[in-house]
Design a protein around this motif. Structure first.
Motif, PDB file in Angstrom:
ATOM      1  N   ARG A 171      11.548  19.918  21.690  1.00  0.00           N
ATOM      2  CA  ARG A 171      11.353  21.356  21.858  1.00  0.00           C
ATOM      3  C   ARG A 171       9.999  21.714  22.465  1.00  0.00           C
ATOM      4  O   ARG A 171       9.910  22.546  23.379  1.00  0.00           O
ATOM      5  N   ASP A 190      12.955  27.088  28.342  1.00  0.00           N
ATOM      6  CA  ASP A 190      13.191  28.531  28.294  1.00  0.00           C
ATOM      7  C   ASP A 190      11.985  29.293  28.851  1.00  0.00           C
ATOM      8  O   ASP A 190      11.054  28.690  29.396  1.00  0.00           O
ATOM      9  N   ARG A 196      15.741  23.418  24.469  1.00  0.00           N
ATOM     10  CA  ARG A 196      16.806  23.875  23.569  1.00  0.00           C
ATOM     11  C   ARG A 196      16.851  23.105  22.259  1.00  0.00           C
ATOM     12  O   ARG A 196      16.548  21.895  22.205  1.00  0.00           O
ATOM     13  N   THR A 201      21.196  27.390  19.288  1.00  0.00           N
ATOM     14  CA  THR A 201      22.094  27.954  20.300  1.00  0.00           C
ATOM     15  C   THR A 201      23.505  28.209  19.772  1.00  0.00           C
ATOM     16  O   THR A 201      24.262  28.993  20.350  1.00  0.00           O
ATOM     17  N   ASP A 315      18.063  34.807  28.632  1.00  0.00           N
ATOM     18  CA  ASP A 315      17.305  33.850  27.826  1.00  0.00           C
ATOM     19  C   ASP A 315      16.931  34.430  26.461  1.00  0.00           C
ATOM     20  O   ASP A 315      15.774  34.738  26.179  1.00  0.00           O
ATOM     21  N   TYR A 317      18.493  33.559  22.406  1.00  0.00           N
ATOM     22  CA  TYR A 317      19.502  32.828  21.629  1.00  0.00           C
ATOM     23  C   TYR A 317      20.261  33.721  20.667  1.00  0.00           C
ATOM     24  O   TYR A 317      21.207  33.286  20.009  1.00  0.00           O
ATOM     25  N   TRP A 403      17.252  29.923  25.116  1.00  0.00           N
ATOM     26  CA  TRP A 403      18.531  29.888  25.846  1.00  0.00           C
ATOM     27  C   TRP A 403      18.253  29.682  27.340  1.00  0.00           C
ATOM     28  O   TRP A 403      18.779  30.375  28.184  1.00  0.00           O
ATOM     29  N   ASP A 405      18.572  26.506  28.868  1.00  0.00           N
ATOM     30  CA  ASP A 405      19.245  25.306  29.364  1.00  0.00           C
ATOM     31  C   ASP A 405      20.502  25.683  30.145  1.00  0.00           C
ATOM     32  O   ASP A 405      21.365  26.406  29.646  1.00  0.00           O
ATOM     33  N   ASP A 408      23.952  25.265  28.497  1.00  0.00           N
ATOM     34  CA  ASP A 408      24.411  26.369  27.649  1.00  0.00           C
ATOM     35  C   ASP A 408      25.016  27.482  28.496  1.00  0.00           C
ATOM     36  O   ASP A 408      26.055  28.042  28.152  1.00  0.00           O
TER      37      ASP A 408
END
Length: 419
Positions: A171, A190, A196, A201, A315, A317, A403, A405, A408
């Motif tokens: 992270r 992000d 992520r 998520t 972006d 989550y 968020w 990635d 995702d």
């Protein structure tokens, strides 16, 4: 140089697409149609005479078998108690369930005490699969019940996307270092430079998948034209929940036809409940105020689907902060909500996504009893009164990240591929 960059970006895009396609094909859950011939023992249409032997039996012995159980259950869609309560539902509730069985039991107790609950269809949408939780839900006898299962749960993918792959970037690693060590998602931190975390998520993924699946795939919903009320496992409904819902629907019809949504809950205490019991107000939809006991019509669902890519690439989550972002941007006219001043939905949870320790569900039960004592003299008002009209406008906020990635984004977008 430019050609090399384009080539690199193309390879990244192809890799992401391949991962998402592999995930989708591995479950096949989203790619069936009502006419697919899976086998002679599978039934698509809801059986009004459903018996316990018709329920899908979950096999927890291996991930492969558990995944197949999830697939079978989402395909078969066994509605429990359908023979006991025939006819179309007057209200559909959808409960997002993770892994807090004590709070879930408290919610179910509240539903059992709700007036006219036999007219409900309650859909439980699970992203954690256990015999204990299945037993709690399947013990319901007071209304029709359907269980659906999020097929991209991190439980089914413990070491691969959408779970946490060991080769994913840590992270808090810097992007420069991530690129040097070559971790999988090095190119896509992000907005705050973080990579992520799968467990972060999952809630947004589940919420968006559930929205698609309920409106588009649930056979028992065919022909239903009312609102769908979205709850969570740590909610608690008051006994006059359905009475108040019907009053709000009637009030909207006569006095607020441009109200897009209903909010039967709020995050205020019930100290002044008797005074506020019959009062409603109108407002623009806000994440911090209107994400509890939220009722959505199919018309609003279609508005949200028009913003599928924006929802899936924003972006943040959190599904609710993302929804607030859409209101007034991708959805040009900000969403207007009719709000109960005296909440009919309580939040009982004292732990959740960010707090895992010191959970005391027995305290939640005690608080509920205290709240019910405060509310009992204000239940079931004869009519509703408009108590205020707040501005309906887009409220910008600082996105929370988590968020960034592209995997995702791609998976989230794919939930709507066949819709």
């Amino acid at each position: 140089m430019r050609f090399r960059l384009l080539k690199k970006n193309l390879l990244v895009l192809l890799a992401v697409s391949s991962i998402v396609l592999l995930v989708l094909l591995s479950t096949r859950v989203l790619f069936y149609s009502a006419t697919d011939n899976i086998g002679p023992d599978h039934v698509v249409q809801t059986n009004p005479g459903m018996h316990p032997s018709d329920k899908v039996q979950f096999n927890f012995e291996s991930l492969t078998e558990l995944t197949q159980s999830v697939y079978n259950a989402n395909y078969k869609q066994s509605v429990c108690n359908a023979d006991k309560f025939p006819g179309e539902p007057e209200l559909v509730l959808v409960v997002q369930v993770h892994n807090r069985p004590e709070y879930l039991s408290l919610l179910i107790k509240s539903l059992e005490k709700a007036a006219e609950v036999h007219n409900f269809l309650v859909i439980f949408s699970h992203d954690y699969f256990s015999e204990q939780i299945n037993a709690i839900v399947q013990g319901i006898t007071f209304c029709k019940v359907l269980q659906i299962y999020f097929p991209f749960s991190t439980q089914l993918y413990p070491s691969d996307f959408p779970g946490q792959n060991p080769q994913d970037c840590p992270r808090d690693i810097s992007k420069d270092k991530a690129l040097k060590i070559g971790c999988l998602n090095a190119e896509h931190p992000d907005s705050y430079g973080h990579y992520r975390e799968a467990f972060i998520t999952q809630t947004k993924h589940h919420w968006w998948w559930k929205l698609h699946f309920v409106w588009e795939r649930v056979q028992a919903m065919q022909g239903y034209n009312g609102f769908v009320i979205f709850l969570e496992e740590d909610n608690y409904v008051l006994p006059d929940f359905f009475h108040f819902y019907k009053s709000m629907v009637e009030f909207r019809k006569n006095s607020c036809p441009d109200c897009d949504m209903l909010a039967l809950g709020n995050h205020n205490s019930l100290t002044d409940f008797t005074k506020l019991s019959n009062k409603v107000l109108t407002s623009g939809w806000l994440s911090t105020k209107h994400n509890i006991g939220m009722a959505i019509s199919k018309e609003v669902y279609y508005k949200l689907m028009g913003c599928n890519n924006e929802f899936c690439t924003y972006d943040d989550y959190n599904w609710d902060w993302t929804l607030q972002h859409l209101s007034g941007t991708c959805i040009p006219k900000p969403l207007k909500v009719l709000v109960a001043q005296g909440s009919r939905v309580l939040h009982t949870g004292d732990c959740g996504l960010h707090q895992k320790e010191n959970c005391r569900p027995e305290w939640a039960s005690q608080r509920v009893e205290e709240n019910l004592q405060m509310a009992k003299h204000g239940l079931s008002p004869q009519s509703l009164v408009l108590d205020g009209a707040d501005s309906v406008e887009h409220k910008a906020h600082m996105k929370n990240g988590g968020w960034g990635d592209v995997r995702d984004h791609s998976l989230c977008n794919n939930y709507a591929n066949r819709l």
